[in-house]
Write a protein that holds these residues in place. Sequence first.
Motif, PDB file in Angstrom:
ATOM      1  N   GLU A  25       0.838  -1.194   0.000  1.00  0.00           N
ATOM      2  CA  GLU A  25       0.000   0.000   0.000  1.00  0.00           C
ATOM      3  C   GLU A  25       0.878   1.252   0.000  1.00  0.00           C
ATOM      4  O   GLU A  25       1.811   1.354   0.782  1.00  0.00           O
ATOM      5  CB  GLU A  25      -0.941   0.022   1.199  1.00  0.00           C
ATOM      6  CG  GLU A  25      -1.935   1.157   1.044  1.00  0.00           C
ATOM      7  CD  GLU A  25      -3.150   1.029   1.940  1.00  0.00           C
ATOM      8  OE1 GLU A  25      -3.204   0.083   2.734  1.00  0.00           O
ATOM      9  OE2 GLU A  25      -4.036   1.893   1.815  1.00  0.00           O
ATOM     10  N   GLN A  26       0.583   2.142  -0.912  1.00  0.00           N
ATOM     11  CA  GLN A  26       1.420   3.328  -1.044  1.00  0.00           C
ATOM     12  C   GLN A  26       0.632   4.498  -1.612  1.00  0.00           C
ATOM     13  O   GLN A  26      -0.367   4.303  -2.283  1.00  0.00           O
ATOM     14  CB  GLN A  26       2.581   3.018  -1.985  1.00  0.00           C
ATOM     15  CG  GLN A  26       3.852   3.710  -1.577  1.00  0.00           C
ATOM     16  CD  GLN A  26       5.022   3.287  -2.445  1.00  0.00           C
ATOM     17  OE1 GLN A  26       4.964   3.361  -3.658  1.00  0.00           O
ATOM     18  NE2 GLN A  26       6.091   2.848  -1.814  1.00  0.00           N
ATOM     19  N   THR A  27       1.133   5.703  -1.339  1.00  0.00           N
ATOM     20  CA  THR A  27       0.534   6.878  -1.954  1.00  0.00           C
ATOM     21  C   THR A  27       1.114   7.024  -3.356  1.00  0.00           C
ATOM     22  O   THR A  27       2.317   6.909  -3.543  1.00  0.00           O
ATOM     23  CB  THR A  27       0.872   8.130  -1.129  1.00  0.00           C
ATOM     24  OG1 THR A  27       0.429   7.889   0.192  1.00  0.00           O
ATOM     25  CG2 THR A  27       0.181   9.345  -1.688  1.00  0.00           C
ATOM     26  N   LEU A  28       0.232   7.264  -4.311  1.00  0.00           N
ATOM     27  CA  LEU A  28       0.669   7.320  -5.698  1.00  0.00           C
ATOM     28  C   LEU A  28       0.152   8.581  -6.375  1.00  0.00           C
ATOM     29  O   LEU A  28      -0.914   9.076  -6.035  1.00  0.00           O
ATOM     30  CB  LEU A  28       0.059   6.142  -6.469  1.00  0.00           C
ATOM     31  CG  LEU A  28       0.648   4.767  -6.260  1.00  0.00           C
ATOM     32  CD1 LEU A  28      -0.213   3.744  -6.965  1.00  0.00           C
ATOM     33  CD2 LEU A  28       2.046   4.747  -6.815  1.00  0.00           C
ATOM     34  N   SER A  29       0.919   9.031  -7.354  1.00  0.00           N
ATOM     35  CA  SER A  29       0.414  10.121  -8.184  1.00  0.00           C
ATOM     36  C   SER A  29       1.094  10.016  -9.537  1.00  0.00           C
ATOM     37  O   SER A  29       1.986   9.205  -9.731  1.00  0.00           O
ATOM     38  CB  SER A  29       0.707  11.467  -7.540  1.00  0.00           C
ATOM     39  OG  SER A  29       2.079  11.743  -7.628  1.00  0.00           O
ATOM     40  N   GLY A  30       0.655  10.860 -10.448  1.00  0.00           N
ATOM     41  CA  GLY A  30       1.330  10.929 -11.735  1.00  0.00           C
ATOM     42  C   GLY A  30       2.482  11.905 -11.651  1.00  0.00           C
ATOM     43  O   GLY A  30       2.832  12.383 -10.569  1.00  0.00           O
ATOM     44  N   ARG A  60       2.193  15.220  -9.782  1.00  0.00           N
ATOM     45  CA  ARG A  60       2.033  15.102  -8.322  1.00  0.00           C
ATOM     46  C   ARG A  60       0.658  15.576  -7.849  1.00  0.00           C
ATOM     47  O   ARG A  60       0.477  15.941  -6.692  1.00  0.00           O
ATOM     48  CB  ARG A  60       3.165  15.832  -7.599  1.00  0.00           C
ATOM     49  CG  ARG A  60       4.526  15.283  -8.013  1.00  0.00           C
ATOM     50  CD  ARG A  60       5.636  16.181  -7.570  1.00  0.00           C
ATOM     51  NE  ARG A  60       6.016  15.887  -6.194  1.00  0.00           N
ATOM     52  CZ  ARG A  60       6.502  16.787  -5.363  1.00  0.00           C
ATOM     53  NH1 ARG A  60       6.665  18.027  -5.742  1.00  0.00           N
ATOM     54  NH2 ARG A  60       6.816  16.455  -4.144  1.00  0.00           N
ATOM     55  N   TYR A  61      -0.276  15.601  -8.788  1.00  0.00           N
ATOM     56  CA  TYR A  61      -1.653  15.896  -8.457  1.00  0.00           C
ATOM     57  C   TYR A  61      -2.534  14.999  -9.309  1.00  0.00           C
ATOM     58  O   TYR A  61      -2.309  14.928 -10.512  1.00  0.00           O
ATOM     59  CB  TYR A  61      -2.016  17.361  -8.721  1.00  0.00           C
ATOM     60  CG  TYR A  61      -3.489  17.600  -8.522  1.00  0.00           C
ATOM     61  CD1 TYR A  61      -3.992  17.937  -7.273  1.00  0.00           C
ATOM     62  CD2 TYR A  61      -4.389  17.383  -9.584  1.00  0.00           C
ATOM     63  CE1 TYR A  61      -5.353  18.077  -7.083  1.00  0.00           C
ATOM     64  CE2 TYR A  61      -5.746  17.522  -9.381  1.00  0.00           C
ATOM     65  CZ  TYR A  61      -6.223  17.866  -8.134  1.00  0.00           C
ATOM     66  OH  TYR A  61      -7.557  17.982  -7.940  1.00  0.00           O
ATOM     67  N   PRO A  62      -3.529  14.316  -8.813  1.00  0.00           N
ATOM     68  CA  PRO A  62      -3.861  14.162  -7.397  1.00  0.00           C
ATOM     69  C   PRO A  62      -3.008  13.071  -6.735  1.00  0.00           C
ATOM     70  O   PRO A  62      -2.487  12.197  -7.403  1.00  0.00           O
ATOM     71  CB  PRO A  62      -5.325  13.721  -7.455  1.00  0.00           C
ATOM     72  CG  PRO A  62      -5.436  12.969  -8.750  1.00  0.00           C
ATOM     73  CD  PRO A  62      -4.451  13.596  -9.696  1.00  0.00           C
ATOM     74  N   LEU A  63      -2.922  13.163  -5.401  1.00  0.00           N
ATOM     75  CA  LEU A  63      -2.249  12.128  -4.616  1.00  0.00           C
ATOM     76  C   LEU A  63      -3.295  11.115  -4.185  1.00  0.00           C
ATOM     77  O   LEU A  63      -4.293  11.476  -3.566  1.00  0.00           O
ATOM     78  CB  LEU A  63      -1.633  12.743  -3.362  1.00  0.00           C
ATOM     79  CG  LEU A  63      -0.246  13.352  -3.488  1.00  0.00           C
ATOM     80  CD1 LEU A  63       0.128  14.020  -2.177  1.00  0.00           C
ATOM     81  CD2 LEU A  63       0.785  12.296  -3.833  1.00  0.00           C
TER      82      LEU A  63
END
Lengths: 247, 463
Positions: free
Chosen positions: B9-14, B17-20
């Motif tokens: 499980e991790q925070t992801l973005s493109g 860096r928006y959206p997180l």
Amino acid sequence: MREQAVLIIGATSSVARAIAVKLAKRGVTLHLAGRDVHEVERVARDIAVRYQNPISWSSFEAQAYDSHADFLQKALMQLGYLDGVVVAMGELGDQQAAQIDFDQAQRIIHSNYTGVVSILTHVANHLEQQRQGFIIGISSVAGDRGRQSNYIYGSAKGGLSLFLQGLRSRLYKSGVHVMTVKPGFIDTKMTFGKPGMFLVASPETVATEVLKALRQKQNIAYVPGFWFWIMFIIRAVPESLFKKLKL
Amino acid sequence: MNEPSSGLEQTLSGWGRYPLLSGHLYRPEKVSTFTETLASKHHASVLARGFGRSYGDAAVNPSGLTVLTERLNRMLHFDERTGLLHCEAGVTIEEILEVFVPRGWFPAVTPGTKFVTVGGAVAFDVHGKNHHQDGAFGRYVQGIKVVLASGESVWCSQQENSDLFWATVGGMGLTGLITEVEFSLRPIQTAYIKNRSIKARNLDEAIALFEEYQTEYKYSVAWIDCLASGNALGRSILGFGDHADLSDLPVAQQSDPLNVSPKRRLKVSFDLPEGLLNPFTIRSFNALYFAKQLGQDIRSIVDYDSFFYPLDFLWDWNRLYGKRGFVQYQCAIPQETSREALTQILQLCSEKGWGSFLAVLKQLGAQEGWLSFPMPGYTLALDMPVRPGLWEFLEQLDQLVIQYGGRLYLAKDARLSAATFRAMYPKFPQWLEVKTKVDPENRFTSALSQRLQIEPVRVTAKA
């Protein structure tokens, strides 16, 4: 040390692939082998496309002990000459399952220990006669101390480390060098997404250090090197205390 | 065994860096483990992610598993005669350049960064500075292997399973997991580009120059000052280029024409404070950039890296936009209305002070994939830091784009509405038919597909 023709067993592992790539860049002729021959073929084709050096591949099953003599003969024919062997096979397995079910435990022992002993018996006899060559055995820091969380895997790797140590003494007088590699955490499928991982090294870093250690004719190479100190401390903890730790 | 279906499980973005978003990550080392994961149905949905260089939310799957393809990067075959490369989808353009430029081959189409995977190049049908002449990446694809929701591996090409092919080229990874691609490279004599740089005083001049040189040069692009106004509206520096032949090089370089020394790579390693990129600094930067080129028309020989990938040397330039991230607004405008539409868009930017540090104008040719972005005309790309008021401003731009028959690039998008998207992509119903056929349970989703309400048509029982 001559390194013009090298056999790599367990070639689909990330570390083995990284070692194969580094050797291919030096123009080494390679023979890759592993259980999943389709994947071995893909790794081999990749190296052939990128580095344009001679490469062949075949299937290797750790537990099919009877096939190992033949396997080595065929690999020798493909390579022409054998300068060295890298054995990178093995699997972490599932400790929880292996605690309950001996079949699971046996699988771990066979792929990490018995299978390696079997193929290296043939390799060692060949290199001893040839009076030249090297063997790189990928063991693990997990073999340095039994821990409750992975002692089946750890004991197989510990056994392997001792086997390689004995083999090193035996082959020394024939001019064959045996190196035991003890990696710490590497960024592979074994560790990806697992909790509690730290100081994770890339397979490329590990490969570079392994080949450097080979040139220096090290006997036991901790990779990355700082794992020597980590394991030095872990081995030094008294058993009366260690057994109480949740490691 | 390493449980293949759990995931980290991790925070992801493109890249913007928006959206997180938070999601589960999994990194298979063989295609077969991915197929097992799909079959296990441990996760409701899956999505492939290459290098994560799409700007918005196209490569993030918050409701299921995001599958990293970085270790599925084996090159399987190369034909030295035809330049046809067959490789796994995780191979990057950078790897292709490293291996094949010294052997005299170059990607037929490359986007402005080399940090994209081949799978991503297909999924977004990426275009380059040569789109007006040569089309997008998909045109050079001989075939694609896709793992469908059923777990079946299917080979598709323009001839074989062509519906699946045209839905997958530009299909944003929503038809299945692209595992292998066969595509052709183009032969080159040198690793250098004949470069010509011409100043245009305004948009009319810029368009006139594009038209004048569109057949003469393979590559063209314009850096445009989007905050200039009045008579200077749309002032730009146009760059034209072509692969240099051996005889174009200075004698000293002719002995080793295919090798260029690797560039140093810098890291930003911290987020710039917000507000640093404001109309004042952007206006100053643009003025300086424009003034930097002294001559009206300059010719030079540059290596391919500097010509195609000027931003890649700054490894994480996305951090320049601060913690809140940025969006890239890239629209395509049809030929007939482009002059008028671009004038209005630039006027709006200039009036409202919504400038872009880097604004890029390019010529485009025909579209091929059903959800592919390009259309004959022009494309304008603007980077905008996320700040209050941005969404309202961009919605105004959306309306202009639709009014002139244009569309936005989904690889850059993070904010379009489902309705606007449908208005921009007329071949969407055709695409959806294939999606419904190959993925009836909607196993392949992304944050983008959820936002744009892209899902298979539910067959409801009629009374």
